[in-house]
Design an enzyme around this catalytic site. Structure first.
Site, short mmCIF file in Angstrom:
data_model
loop_
_atom_site.label_atom_id
_atom_site.label_comp_id
_atom_site.label_asym_id
_atom_site.label_seq_id
_atom_site.Cartn_x
_atom_site.Cartn_y
_atom_site.Cartn_z
N HIS A 1 71.56 134.40 -7.02
CA HIS A 1 72.03 135.56 -7.78
C HIS A 1 71.76 136.82 -6.97
O HIS A 1 70.74 136.89 -6.28
CB HIS A 1 71.32 135.65 -9.14
N ASP B 1 74.71 129.78 -15.13
CA ASP B 1 75.83 128.83 -15.13
C ASP B 1 75.41 127.40 -14.84
O ASP B 1 76.21 126.48 -14.95
CB ASP B 1 76.86 129.25 -14.09
#
Ligand code: CMC
Length: 434
Positions: free
Chosen positions: A310, A368
């Site tokens: 991320h 996710d």
């Protein structure tokens, strides 16, 4: 005399000239060096193509501390919201800044649930798509088309109309998304049921048929609500920044949200949940994990471990932690505890988290990584995963859009560039080109 204002001094070593850049302080997070007058003062631009060091706006909605793995909506930790609130609570909070009172909550929920139908003519737009069209393509088209239905009645300078538009987006996204799914399987669209909760109604529109009653499983209803909460906002991510960028031109909000949906679709962003499931399917069995880890580490192979890494989190994504727990609960409730994909995902996570490559780069599972396994258990098809994300994020998009419009410093977003193309030259007529 007041305290000396904090600043940075920047010196042009070519001329020895210096400028003072003021430091802005938020309530939390890194200080920000104000470069708004930098070009006017120095004749230079700053360069930060992927916004790694640039705050593009001021916001009071969502805060992330990526090193600590902290996510707050309007100051409230995501863990507490996930545990104690519901999606309507969170929507109100993001939109208005405070949690609703019981009376405000009832009215808000009632208002949202009474705008869930889409215009009958909008339903016909679906017929223009191939049945196998990706539902995210359909979402871009249909949400963008909402602008054609409400364009004349939106004055974005009027707060009431802005709220009406925001409610419309929030109310109609599940209806539009469920219709995209129904269209792909050739089933009739199911009208919303306003007596159900937002999440239960979404499941109802996805899975009911005119010939059979569909009873919403409360475990799935709660899981859906939780997934919506976890995805509701995430400060200035790519899709939200796209909504702000489009909105800064004064475009209608449905067009801005459609732009956000388009940005979300990419596998580096919301499309990752679909990509994770496809990756897990491709890996198939635990013994093949090392092969895929090796590929993810190979700089010459474009393959990446989807659902890992991320831009902001350099620690475990707090949403992934909650998602993993929910995944276990949902599989338990559906008597699918032995779901091989969950086992595979957990093993993949374990191996990656022990691998020096991932440790060194602080690559952890993100939101996710586990969501797709829950969606699959809920019988939501893989191509719909990113659509679920879009439904959830629509509240973040409209909240951020409202905040942007009311920011007195708001001007059209217009990045500059470092030009590396040819110098000015004269046009060469076709017959003289070699
Ligand atoms: N697998 C393998 N290597 C990775 C991964 C990954 N998933 N993510 C980052 N890296 C490596 C990357 O190759 C680079 O290595 P090096 O320094 O040797 O060149 C380093 O880690 C830094 O990566 P980056 O691409 O510079 O980082 P970024 O901040 O630009 O990208 C990201 C962030 C999320 C796009 C990226 O981590 C990624 O592609 N992850 C997989 C896709 C994914 O799961 N996306 C969902 C993000 S969370 C939900 C959302 O925002 O929608």
């Amino acid at each position: 005399m007041g305290a000396r204002k904090e600043s940075f001094t920047i010196t042009d070593n070519r001329t020895g000239k210096s400028w003072e850049l003021p430091v802005l302080k938020g309530t939390m997070g890194p200080d920000v060096v104000d470069v708004r007058k930098f070009y006017a003062d120095t004749g230079c631009f700053t360069y930060d193509p992927s916004f790694t060091s640039t705050a593009a706006c001021e916001s009071s909605i969502t805060f992330i501390d990526g090193d600590a793995g902290l996510l707050l909506y309007r100051g409230y930790p995501i863990e507490q919201l996930a545990e104690q609130s519901d999606f309507m609570d969170v929507c109100y909070l993001l939109l208005y800044g405070e949690l609703p009172t019981p009376v405000q909550k009832l009215k808000f929920e009632d208002d949202i649930m009474h705008h869930t139908m889409m215009h009958e003519k909008l339903r016909r737009f679906y017929d223009g798509f191939q049945m196998n069209a990706h539902p995210m393509a359909i979402m871009c088209g249909i949400v963008g088309a909402l602008g054609a239905f409400y364009h004349d009645r939106i004055d974005i300078t009027d707060p009431t109309y802005r709220m009406i538009a925001s409610y419309r987006v929030l109310s109609k996204m599940p209806t539009i998304a469920a219709a995209a799914y129904k269209y792909s399987v050739g089933q009739p669209f199911i009208y919303p049921r306003n007596d159900l909760s937002y999440s239960a109604n979404f499941l109802h529109m996805l899975f009911a048929t005119p010939c059979e009653d569909y009873e919403v499983n409360p475990v799935l209803e709660r899981a859906m609500d939780l997934i919506l909460i976890l995805h509701a906002d995430h400060e200035q991510n790519a899709s939200t920044s796209t909504v702000r960028m489009a909105g800064s031109t004064g475009t209608n909000p449905f067009a801005a949200v459609a732009a956000g949906i388009a940005a979300l679709w990419g596998p580096a962003h919301g499309g990752a949940n679909e990509a994770v499931l496809r990756m897990l399917d491709e890996i198939g069995t635990k013994d093949r994990i090392p092969e895929f880890i090796k590929r993810a580490k190979d700089p010459d192979d474009p393959f990446r471990l989807m659902g890992f890494g991320h831009r902001v989190y350099k620690n475990y994504d707090p949403r992934a932690r909650i998602m993993q727990r929910t995944c276990n609960e949902v599989l338990d409730a559906l008597n699918a505890k032995d779901e091989p994909l969950l086992e595979l995902a957990m093993e993949l996570e374990k191996i990656a988290l022990e691998d020096e490559y991932f440790v060194k780069r602080k690559l952890y599972p993100n939101v996710d990584f586990y969501s797709g396994i829950i969606f699959r258990a809920m019988k939501i098809p893989v191509s719909m995963f990113t659509v679920m994300f879009a439904v959830a994020r629509s509240i973040g998009w409209v909240a951020q859009w409202n905040e942007m419009i009311t920011d007195p410093g708001m001007r059209i977003a217009r990045p500059r560039q470092l030009f590396t193309g040819p110098l000015k030259r004269d046009f060469v007529p076709l017959d003289r080109r070699r």
